[in-house]
Scaffold this motif. Sequence first.
Motif, PDB file in Angstrom:
ATOM      1  N   HIS A  99       5.460   3.446  -4.525  1.00  0.00           N
ATOM      2  CA  HIS A  99       4.162   2.944  -4.992  1.00  0.00           C
ATOM      3  C   HIS A  99       3.647   1.846  -4.063  1.00  0.00           C
ATOM      4  O   HIS A  99       2.474   1.857  -3.665  1.00  0.00           O
ATOM      5  CB  HIS A  99       4.306   2.408  -6.415  1.00  0.00           C
ATOM      6  CG  HIS A  99       3.174   1.549  -6.867  1.00  0.00           C
ATOM      7  ND1 HIS A  99       1.956   2.056  -7.243  1.00  0.00           N
ATOM      8  CD2 HIS A  99       3.069   0.183  -6.987  1.00  0.00           C
ATOM      9  CE1 HIS A  99       1.149   1.063  -7.580  1.00  0.00           C
ATOM     10  NE2 HIS A  99       1.794  -0.074  -7.430  1.00  0.00           N
ATOM     11  N   HIS A 100       4.496   0.893  -3.730  1.00  0.00           N
ATOM     12  CA  HIS A 100       4.057  -0.189  -2.839  1.00  0.00           C
ATOM     13  C   HIS A 100       3.606   0.369  -1.495  1.00  0.00           C
ATOM     14  O   HIS A 100       2.615  -0.103  -0.912  1.00  0.00           O
ATOM     15  CB  HIS A 100       5.194  -1.191  -2.640  1.00  0.00           C
ATOM     16  CG  HIS A 100       5.490  -2.020  -3.851  1.00  0.00           C
ATOM     17  ND1 HIS A 100       4.509  -2.574  -4.639  1.00  0.00           N
ATOM     18  CD2 HIS A 100       6.681  -2.397  -4.420  1.00  0.00           C
ATOM     19  CE1 HIS A 100       5.066  -3.257  -5.637  1.00  0.00           C
ATOM     20  NE2 HIS A 100       6.371  -3.151  -5.525  1.00  0.00           N
ATOM     21  N   CYS A 101       4.316   1.380  -0.997  1.00  0.00           N
ATOM     22  CA  CYS A 101       3.961   1.971   0.289  1.00  0.00           C
ATOM     23  C   CYS A 101       2.619   2.697   0.224  1.00  0.00           C
ATOM     24  O   CYS A 101       1.744   2.479   1.067  1.00  0.00           O
ATOM     25  CB  CYS A 101       5.061   2.930   0.742  1.00  0.00           C
ATOM     26  SG  CYS A 101       4.689   3.832   2.257  1.00  0.00           S
ATOM     27  N   VAL A 102       2.435   3.562  -0.779  1.00  0.00           N
ATOM     28  CA  VAL A 102       1.209   4.371  -0.816  1.00  0.00           C
ATOM     29  C   VAL A 102      -0.012   3.543  -1.196  1.00  0.00           C
ATOM     30  O   VAL A 102      -1.146   3.959  -0.948  1.00  0.00           O
ATOM     31  CB  VAL A 102       1.348   5.585  -1.758  1.00  0.00           C
ATOM     32  CG1 VAL A 102       2.460   6.504  -1.282  1.00  0.00           C
ATOM     33  CG2 VAL A 102       1.538   5.171  -3.210  1.00  0.00           C
ATOM     34  N   THR A 103       0.186   2.378  -1.788  1.00  0.00           N
ATOM     35  CA  THR A 103      -0.952   1.495  -2.085  1.00  0.00           C
ATOM     36  C   THR A 103      -1.163   0.444  -1.001  1.00  0.00           C
ATOM     37  O   THR A 103      -2.037  -0.411  -1.127  1.00  0.00           O
ATOM     38  CB  THR A 103      -0.769   0.797  -3.448  1.00  0.00           C
ATOM     39  OG1 THR A 103       0.492   0.125  -3.479  1.00  0.00           O
ATOM     40  CG2 THR A 103      -0.844   1.802  -4.588  1.00  0.00           C
ATOM     41  N   GLY A 104      -0.364   0.504   0.058  1.00  0.00           N
ATOM     42  CA  GLY A 104      -0.572  -0.386   1.199  1.00  0.00           C
ATOM     43  C   GLY A 104      -0.202  -1.825   0.933  1.00  0.00           C
ATOM     44  O   GLY A 104      -0.830  -2.740   1.492  1.00  0.00           O
ATOM     45  N   ALA A 105       0.809  -2.076   0.106  1.00  0.00           N
ATOM     46  CA  ALA A 105       1.236  -3.449  -0.154  1.00  0.00           C
ATOM     47  C   ALA A 105       1.745  -4.090   1.132  1.00  0.00           C
ATOM     48  O   ALA A 105       2.357  -3.422   1.974  1.00  0.00           O
ATOM     49  CB  ALA A 105       2.325  -3.467  -1.220  1.00  0.00           C
ATOM     50  N   PRO A 106       1.484  -5.381   1.329  1.00  0.00           N
ATOM     51  CA  PRO A 106       1.937  -6.059   2.550  1.00  0.00           C
ATOM     52  C   PRO A 106       3.441  -5.935   2.747  1.00  0.00           C
ATOM     53  O   PRO A 106       4.224  -6.016   1.793  1.00  0.00           O
ATOM     54  CB  PRO A 106       1.524  -7.519   2.306  1.00  0.00           C
ATOM     55  CG  PRO A 106       0.419  -7.460   1.302  1.00  0.00           C
ATOM     56  CD  PRO A 106       0.740  -6.288   0.431  1.00  0.00           C
TER      57      PRO A 106
END
Length: 475
Positions: A99-106
Motif C-alpha cells: 500500500h505504501h509503495c503504490v500510493t507513493g509514500a516517501p
Amino acid sequence: MAVTGGSADGTAAREGRQAQEVREVREIRGEALPLTGPRSLDPLLERIGDARYVAVGEASHGTAEFYRWRAELTRRLIAEKGFSLVAVEGDWPDCQSLHHCVTGAPGTPEDPGEVLDGFGRWPRWMWANTEVLEFARWLRGHNLALPAGERVGFFGLDVYSLWESLHAVLDHVREHDPDRMEQALAACRCFEPYARDPQSYALATQVVPAGCQAEVVSLLAGLRERAGRRQAAGADGGLAAEFTIRQNAEVLAGAERYYRAMVRGGPESWNIRGHHMADTLDRLVAHHGPGTKAVVWEHNTHVGDARATDMADAGMVNVGQLLRERHAAEGVVLVGFGSYEGTVVAAQQWGMPPETMEVPPARDGSVEGLLHRALPGGSALFVWGDGDGAGGGDGAGGGREGAGAPAPAWRREERDHRAIGVVYRPQAERWGNYVPTVLTDRYDAFLHLDRTRALDPLHRYEHGTGEEETYPTGL
C-alpha cells in the motif's frame, strides 16, 4: 420381442435427461456474453452500477486468467467508478508495505516488485506473482497522477500475521505510547515461549485454554481507546498511523482466537477468520470516510455467499454472506470464476514448494462441466439481475430477475463447483475439491474460462509456512 416396463422407464429417463441437457445448453448459450477484452466487461460494470462493494473471487490461488480478469475489472472500477481501495485475502503487514509503495509514500521503493519480493509467509506465490506485479505497477502509476488524499489503497484482510503484528505494535508503543509498554511487553512475554510457531501456541491452549487471550485483550482495549480518543478530538496528522497500529492489534487478537480455535477443529476457526476479514473491511471503509467504495479479492469460497452452498449446513459463514447481510442497502455485487481444465500453481503439501500441476477436466454434471459442454473451448461472462435468487434483501440471492421471472434452471439447480486451494492433489478430484452450489444464489455474476494456465510466481522457493494448514484446506 416385447419391451419390458423397466426398459421403457429407462428409455424415458434417458430421453428426459437428454432433453434437459439440450435445454440447459440452449439457456447457457443464450445468456453467455463473450469475453474478448476489457470492453466485454461493460455488462458487468452496468450491473455493478453504484454498488459500494464488489467482491471478486477465484477458483484457485494459482490461475493466471483469474488474476488477470480480476485486475482488469478492478482497473475499470477504479478509473470509471471511483473505487477507493482494494482489500485482499492477504496479511495486513505485507499488504501495508505494498500500500505504501503504490500510493507513493516517501521512502518506499519505486517498483512494487521490490515490495512483493519481501512477502514472507507461505504461500508467497499467492501475491508475489507477475499478474499482481503488473496490477501494482499500474496502480502506482494511476495514483501518482492524483493528489495524495485521493490515491487508491491496497490492504490485507487476513488474520495470520500474529508475530509480525505483535512486533509492529510493540515498536509503535515503545516509540509513541510508552504508558502502554507494560501491556505490550506482557503480550510479548506470553507468546515468546512459542518461538513464532502458531502450531505450538495452538497446541499449548489445549492445556491452558485461555492462552494469551487476557494479555492480548488488554492491549487491544488500550489501543482501541487511544484511537477513539484521537479520532474524537479530530487530531491532525498521524491518524493513518493510528489506524494501522490499531489494525495490527486487531490482527493480533483475531489470530490468537483463530489459532486457539483451530486446534479444537470444526468450523469455528473458519468463522473467526471470515468475521475478522469482514470486520477489517468495515473498519477500512469507515476510516476512509463517506463515499468510499471497496473491491475485495478473495477465493470463491470466501466471496460466494456461503448460504448457497453446503458450507451453511456445516455452520460456516463467509465474507460474501456477511457483506450481503451487512451492506445490501449500499449495494453488494459478488463475482465468481470457474474453469474446465488447464494448469495451476499449488503445492502437494502445506509448506512445500509450488509446482505447476495439471487440472483435469471437471466432473460431469458440475458447473464447469456443464459450461464446457455448452461452450467448448470458450470464455464467457454471465451477469444476472439484482439478487436473482432464492430470496430477497438479506437472503442468499436477495432479489429478482427482471419483473420476478425465475432464473434459468441451469443455474437454479445445486451442482458441484470446483474449488482449488494452495494445497492441491489432482488425483483426489474424484472425491474432493468441489462445493455443492446453487450458482444463481451464490454470485451475481460469473466468469467461465474453459481452459486456463498457471500463474507465474516471482519466486520458486518458499521459506517456512508461518502457520498450521488452514481450515478446511488452504482456502
